[in-house]
Design a protein around this motif. Structure first.
Motif, mmCIF file in Angstrom:
data_model
loop_
_atom_site.group_PDB
_atom_site.id
_atom_site.type_symbol
_atom_site.label_atom_id
_atom_site.label_comp_id
_atom_site.label_asym_id
_atom_site.label_seq_id
_atom_site.Cartn_x
_atom_site.Cartn_y
_atom_site.Cartn_z
ATOM 1 N N ALA A 200 0.571 -1.254 -0.062
ATOM 2 C CA ALA A 200 0.008 -0.162 -0.077
ATOM 3 C C ALA A 200 0.960 1.175 0.159
ATOM 4 O O ALA A 200 0.472 2.215 -0.584
ATOM 5 N N TYR A 201 2.080 1.111 0.463
ATOM 6 C CA TYR A 201 3.008 2.115 0.522
ATOM 7 C C TYR A 201 4.019 1.901 -0.554
ATOM 8 O O TYR A 201 4.460 3.243 -1.267
ATOM 9 N N GLY A 202 4.698 0.978 -0.800
ATOM 10 C CA GLY A 202 5.698 0.654 -1.342
ATOM 11 C C GLY A 202 5.501 0.715 -3.000
ATOM 12 O O GLY A 202 6.314 1.439 -3.800
ATOM 13 N N THR A 203 4.201 0.762 -3.429
ATOM 14 C CA THR A 203 3.897 0.792 -4.789
ATOM 15 C C THR A 203 3.685 2.300 -5.254
ATOM 16 O O THR A 203 4.139 2.726 -6.624
ATOM 17 N N ASN A 204 3.769 3.125 -4.234
ATOM 18 C CA ASN A 204 3.796 4.589 -4.369
ATOM 19 C C ASN A 204 5.039 5.186 -4.878
ATOM 20 O O ASN A 204 6.112 5.198 -3.829
ATOM 21 N N ALA A 205 5.320 5.360 -6.137
ATOM 22 C CA ALA A 205 6.612 5.984 -6.816
ATOM 23 C C ALA A 205 7.001 7.307 -6.023
ATOM 24 O O ALA A 205 8.125 7.499 -5.960
ATOM 25 N N HIS A 206 6.127 8.232 -5.571
ATOM 26 C CA HIS A 206 6.483 9.378 -4.981
ATOM 27 C C HIS A 206 7.142 9.016 -3.593
ATOM 28 O O HIS A 206 7.993 9.990 -3.226
ATOM 29 N N LEU A 207 6.519 8.157 -2.828
ATOM 30 C CA LEU A 207 7.183 7.665 -1.656
ATOM 31 C C LEU A 207 8.599 7.130 -1.913
ATOM 32 O O LEU A 207 9.609 7.457 -0.948
ATOM 33 N N ARG A 208 8.766 6.271 -2.942
ATOM 34 C CA ARG A 208 10.093 5.662 -2.963
ATOM 35 C C ARG A 208 11.016 6.935 -3.423
ATOM 36 O O ARG A 208 12.108 6.856 -2.873
ATOM 37 N N ALA A 209 10.650 7.820 -4.130
ATOM 38 C CA ALA A 209 11.479 9.035 -4.538
ATOM 39 C C ALA A 209 11.789 9.782 -3.517
ATOM 40 O O ALA A 209 13.012 10.345 -3.151
ATOM 41 N N ALA A 210 10.923 10.017 -2.499
ATOM 42 C CA ALA A 210 11.190 10.955 -1.355
ATOM 43 C C ALA A 210 12.064 10.423 -0.500
ATOM 44 O O ALA A 210 12.817 10.923 0.250
ATOM 45 N N LEU A 211 12.052 8.950 -0.255
ATOM 46 C CA LEU A 211 12.889 7.999 0.410
ATOM 47 C C LEU A 211 14.430 8.298 -0.026
ATOM 48 O O LEU A 211 15.346 8.615 0.847
ATOM 49 N N ALA A 212 14.319 8.281 -1.248
ATOM 50 C CA ALA A 212 15.714 8.096 -1.845
ATOM 51 C C ALA A 212 16.356 9.567 -1.676
ATOM 52 O O ALA A 212 17.480 9.946 -1.338
ATOM 53 N N GLU A 213 15.390 10.407 -2.000
ATOM 54 C CA GLU A 213 15.957 12.120 -1.881
ATOM 55 C C GLU A 213 16.521 12.238 -0.312
ATOM 56 O O GLU A 213 17.416 13.124 -0.267
ATOM 57 N N ARG A 214 15.853 11.644 0.540
ATOM 58 C CA ARG A 214 16.221 11.774 2.096
ATOM 59 C C ARG A 214 17.478 11.085 2.302
ATOM 60 O O ARG A 214 17.731 10.952 3.464
#
Length: 426
Positions: A200-214
Motif C-alpha cells: 500500500a505504501y511501496g507501490t507509490n513511486a512518490h514515496l520511494r523517490a522521497a525516501l531516496a531524496e532523504r
C-alpha cells in the motif's frame, strides 16, 4: 498483568514515569500518568477510562478524564523520550511504516469517516492512524503516530471545532504522513537503518523517490502490476526529423513490463531457498530471486529528468536501477510477493529477505497495543485526547518491552528532557 504483578513493578514504573514524563511540569499530572499506565497494563477486558478507574485502588475517573481529554500537556516530548530510550535498547534492523484502523460508531469522533477498515477487511466507519515502528525479529516498538484526517474533515469547521482539531492540520495522504514522521524523527537526530512497508505504501513511486531524496534505504513491497525495464535495457534517441527543431530525447524502445512479467521470464535456477528466521513451528524458508531492474512510469521519470536537467542541462533517458526481490514458494504456481529496494548492488539476497520479512513483528505490536493495552478502547472524541491516549499506550508498551529485554539495565541519559522547557498544563 494481574494486580500482584503491577504492584511488584510499582517502584520501577515510578522511575520510568519520572523520566519519560519529565516534560510534564506538574507532579499531580505525572502521578495521573503513572496511574493511567498501570490501568493500561492491568488485566481487564476493557481499557476505557471508566473501566480502568474502577480496577485501580487509586483510580479516579474524573481525574483521569481531565488528564487525557482536557489537560494541555504536550505529548511530543514524551514521545521523543520514549524513542530515546527504546532505539538503543532494540537496535532495530529497520523502521516499518504501517497503519491501523479502529471501527467507530457515529460521526463525531475525531477523523472518523467511512473508509477501508483493515480491522474488518471492508469499508466501514472508522479511524485510521499511520505509524512507524522500530523492529527486529525479537522486539519492536512504535516511534510515531499520525491520525489520518479524511478529506471530508478538511473543511468541516463544525466537527473540527467540537473535536479541537488544530487549524494547521488538514488532509494529507497516508504516505505523506509517513514522511512527516520520518522528518520529525530526523529532527530528533534519529535515522532508520532501512525503511520497510507493505505494498500500500511501496507501490507509490512518490514515496520511494522521497525516501531516496532523504538518502534513506528501503525494502518496500509492491504490487505485481508495478512496471520496470530490465536492467540492461538502454534508451535510444529516435532519428531527428529534418535539419531543424529539437533533438528527440532518448527513450526506451519497448514498453516497461510488469514485475510479474519480469519474474515469469526468470529461469528456475535464478531462485534459491532462503531461511530468514525461526518461527514457532521451526525455520521459515521460501524461494527467492533478486535481480537488478529499472522501475518505470511517469512518477519515477519526472524527478529523475528534472534533477538531471537542472544539474547538467540534459538527460540521457537512463532510469535508476534497484533491486527487485521476488518470492516464489515451492508449492505455488507463480510468484506471490515482490519488493523493490535501493540497497547497494552487492547486498546479499538473504539480507534483502530478512528486511522484507521483518514486517511480521509489527502485527505482534498491534495485537499487544490493541488487545493488551487498549489502543482501540479510547472512548473520547477529541484530537488532543486521542494523541494523549496513544502516547500513553506507547509509553506503556515501551515500559513492558524494556522489562522483557533488560529489566535491570539503566536507561540512557535523556538530552531532550534535560533541556526541554516544561509545558503548561491545566
Amino acid at each position: 498483568m494481574d494486580a500482584h504483578e503491577v504492584n511488584r513493578i510499582r517502584a520501577t514504573l515510578a522511575l520510568y514515569v519520572a523520566d519519560v514524563f519529565a516534560s510534564v511540569s506538574r507532579k499531580d499530572q505525572r502521578a495521573k500518568g503513572d496511574c493511567y499506565l498501570r490501568g493500561l497494563m492491568l488485566d481487564g477486558r476493557r481499557k476505557s477510562i471508566q473501566a480502568m478507574a474502577s480496577r485501580l485502588p487509586d483510580g479516579n475517573e474524573q481525574n483521569l478524564q481531565q488528564f487525557v481529554n482536557q489537560s494541555t500537556w504536550d505529548p511530543v516530548p514524551v514521545q521523543r523520550r520514549v524513542c530515546e530510550r527504546m532505539l538503543p535498547l532494540i537496535d532495530p534492523a529497520a523502521w516499518v511504516i504501517d497503519d491501523v484502523s479502529v471501527p467507530k460508531d457515529g460521526r463525531m469522533s475525531v477523523a472518523v469517516a467511512p473508509q477501508y477498515c483493515g480491522a474488518l477487511g471492508k469499508q466501514a466507519n472508522c479511524q485510521v492512524a499511520v505509524s512507524i515502528h522500530a523492529a527486529t525479529d525479537t522486539a519492536s516498538c512504535p516511534l510515531q503516530w499520525r491520525l489520518f484526517l479524511p478529506k471530508e474533515w478538511a473543511s468541516d469547521t463544525g466537527r473540527r471545532a467540537i473535536t479541537r482539531v488544530p487549524p494547521e492540520v488538514t488532509h494529507r495522504e497516508k504516505w505523506r504522513l509517513a514522511l512527516d514522521m520520518l522528518d520529525t524523527l530526523a529532527g530528533w537526530g534519529m535515522t532508520p537503518p532501512a525503511v520497510v512497508a507493505d505494498a500500500a505504501y511501496g507501490t507509490n513511486a512518490h514515496l520511494r523517490a522521497a525516501l531516496a531524496e532523504r538518502q534513506l534505504t528501503y525494502v518496500l513491497a509492491v504490487r505485481a502490476d508495478v512496471t520496470a525495464h530490465p536492467f540492461d535495457a538502454k534508451p535510444v534517441a529516435p532519428d531527428r526529423n529534418g535539419p531543424v527543431g529539437c533533438w528527440p530525447q532518448p527513450r526506451y524502445r519497448d514498453p516497461a513490463p510488469s514485475v510479474a512479467a519480469l519474474a515469469d521470464g526468470l529461469e528456475q535456477d535464478a531462485f534459491t531457498t532462503v531461511t530468514w528466521r525461526n518461527g514457532s513451528r521451526g525455520e521459515l524458508r521460501s524461494r527467492f530471486a533478486a535481480v537488478r531492474i529499472r522501475p518505470a512510469g511517469r512518477a519515477v521519470e519526472r524527478p529523475v529528468k528534472a534533477a538531471a536537467s537542472a544539474e547538467q542541462g540534459w538527460w540521457d533517458g537512463v532510469l535508476p536501477d534497484c533491486w527487485l526481490l521476488i518470492e516464489w514458494p515451492a508449492d505455488a504456481e507463480a510468484p506471490t510477493d515482490y519488493w523493490l529496494s535501493n540497497l547497494p548492488p552487492d547486498t546479499a539476497v538473504v539480507d534483502l529477505v530478512r528486511l522484507a520479512k521483518v514486517r511480521w513483528r509489527i502485527e505482534h505490536d498491534y495485537r499487544e497495543l490493541k488487545h493488551g493495552l487498549g489502543l482501540d478502547h479510547f472512548e473520547g472524541r477529541s484530537w488532543p485526547g486521542w494523541h494523549h491516549h496513544v502516547t500513553l499506550v506507547t509509553a506503556a508498551h515501551a515500559f513492558l518491552t524494556e522489562q522483557r529485554l533488560s529489566p535491570k539495565a539503566p536507561a540512557p541519559v535523556s538530552p531532550s528532557t534535560k533541556s526541554s522547557t516544561p509545558s503548561r498544563t491545566s
